[in-house]
Write an enzyme that holds these catalytic residues in place. Structure first.
Site, short mmCIF file in Angstrom:
data_model
loop_
_atom_site.label_atom_id
_atom_site.label_comp_id
_atom_site.label_asym_id
_atom_site.label_seq_id
_atom_site.Cartn_x
_atom_site.Cartn_y
_atom_site.Cartn_z
N CYS A 115 9.41 -30.36 -4.72
CA CYS A 115 10.28 -30.14 -5.68
C CYS A 115 10.53 -31.36 -6.72
CB CYS A 115 11.72 -30.04 -5.10
SG CYS A 115 12.80 -29.01 -6.35
N GLU B 52 10.71 -24.89 -0.82
CA GLU B 52 11.36 -25.94 -0.16
C GLU B 52 12.36 -25.35 1.16
OE1 GLU B 52 13.13 -28.55 -2.92
OE2 GLU B 52 13.44 -29.89 -1.38
N VAL C 263 17.17 -26.87 -8.99
CA VAL C 263 18.40 -26.72 -9.88
C VAL C 263 18.52 -27.01 -11.31
CG1 VAL C 263 19.62 -26.78 -7.61
CG2 VAL C 263 19.42 -28.84 -8.62
N LYS D 41 8.66 -35.45 1.72
CA LYS D 41 9.27 -35.83 0.31
C LYS D 41 9.45 -37.00 0.07
CE LYS D 41 12.39 -33.64 -2.99
NZ LYS D 41 13.46 -32.58 -3.13
C1 ACM Z 1 15.04 -30.77 -5.56
O1 ACM Z 1 14.23 -31.52 -5.24
N1 ACM Z 1 15.44 -29.89 -4.41
C2 ACM Z 1 15.88 -30.47 -6.93
#
Ligand code: ACM
Length: 268
Positions: free
Chosen positions: A141, A38, A168, A108
């Protein structure tokens, strides 16, 4: 089909330096589809939306142009994350480019933590497209924690999910076994490594351990938590076609949406 990921620590704010790092990482890789993390050309921890805007690009900007050139030269497809600017909207987006120049993008839809103040949330359902003879979709992510994301891609026919990440939290890699099991689908989770502490009181350490997961939840490859490099595995995408668990059960046909009241309704 050979699918892979590259894992590295992007340098915050320096798109050209990150493209140079990716060039040297990818140089030796032989694959049909390569997935990058990402926001792989900008870094992750933006201080404010102005900084996001300054590092944003339209879909025909330097990151996707670079990816298109490399995909054409090396005859592979390349997927990764970038900051997409569309008018005054800023998306945490992924590109997927094919050797013949097709460009697919995904914005996203489930923004994580402070991303909700920095980016606009994705405004389109996740799409499935054909590339390298395979039906492919993307998610980014934190989308992993919403099973709906991968279920939508499954119902739209995806055999492979490309999953650029900057993880994370420590849960995703294990959870992807379940996502791939419950959907009988392949996934490439390309995570980054390194630490960013550009915002007072917020030190982010990215968890690495990029992973390729197969139907039935089998882990085909997993990187170390701090290593830089790429891994590639060979798969047969048609292994994702049967949703049968046994002669009596099918993961798609046996769903009982009429008994899941409210599950698919719009938000109140
Ligand atoms: C994330 O969605 N970058 C943790």
């Amino acid at each position: 089909m050979r699918i892979g990921f590259c894992q590295f620590p992007p340098l915050f704010g320096n798109i050209q330096a990150n493209l140079d790092s990716l060039d040297s990482l990818i140089k030796e890789v032989e694959a049909d589809v390569i997935v990058l993390p990402e926001l792989c050309t900008t870094g992750y921890q933006f201080v404010d939306r102005n900084e996001v805007a300054n590092l944003s690009e339209p879909v025909d900007g330097p990151t996707v142009q670079w990816a298109r050139n490399l995909a054409s030269k090396r005859s592979f497809s390349l997927c990764g994350g970038f900051v997409e600017r569309d008018g005054d909207r800023l998306f945490n987006s992924a590109f997927f480019v094919t050797p013949n120049g097709d460009v697919h993008t995904y914005r996203k839809i489930h923004l994580f933590n402070r991303e909700t103040e920095l980016f606009d949330p994705g405004d389109r359902p996740p799409q499935v497209f054909q590339a390298q003879g395979t039906r492919i979709g993307m998610m980014i992510c934190f989308d992993w924690i919403f099973p709906e994301t991968m279920r939508c891609l499954n119902l739209a026919g995806a055999q492979l999910v490309c999953h650029p990440s900057n993880l994370v939290l420590p849960y995703c890699q294990e959870a992807m076994k379940t996502r791939c099991l419950e959907n009988q689908i392949f996934a490439v989770t390309a995570n980054r490594i390194g630490t960013e502490s550009r915002v007072p009181g917020e030190t982010l350490t990215f968890t690495g351990a990029s992973q390729i997961t197969a139907p039935y939840g089998k882990v085909l490859a997993r990187a170390e938590e701090i290593s830089i490099g790429c891994q590639v595995v060979k798969i047969d995408p048609t292994d994702a076609d049967s949703k049968n668990v046994n002669p009596y059960n099918n993961l798609v046909a046996d769903r009982r949406p009429e008994l899941y009241p409210g599950l698919c309704g719009a938000k109140k």
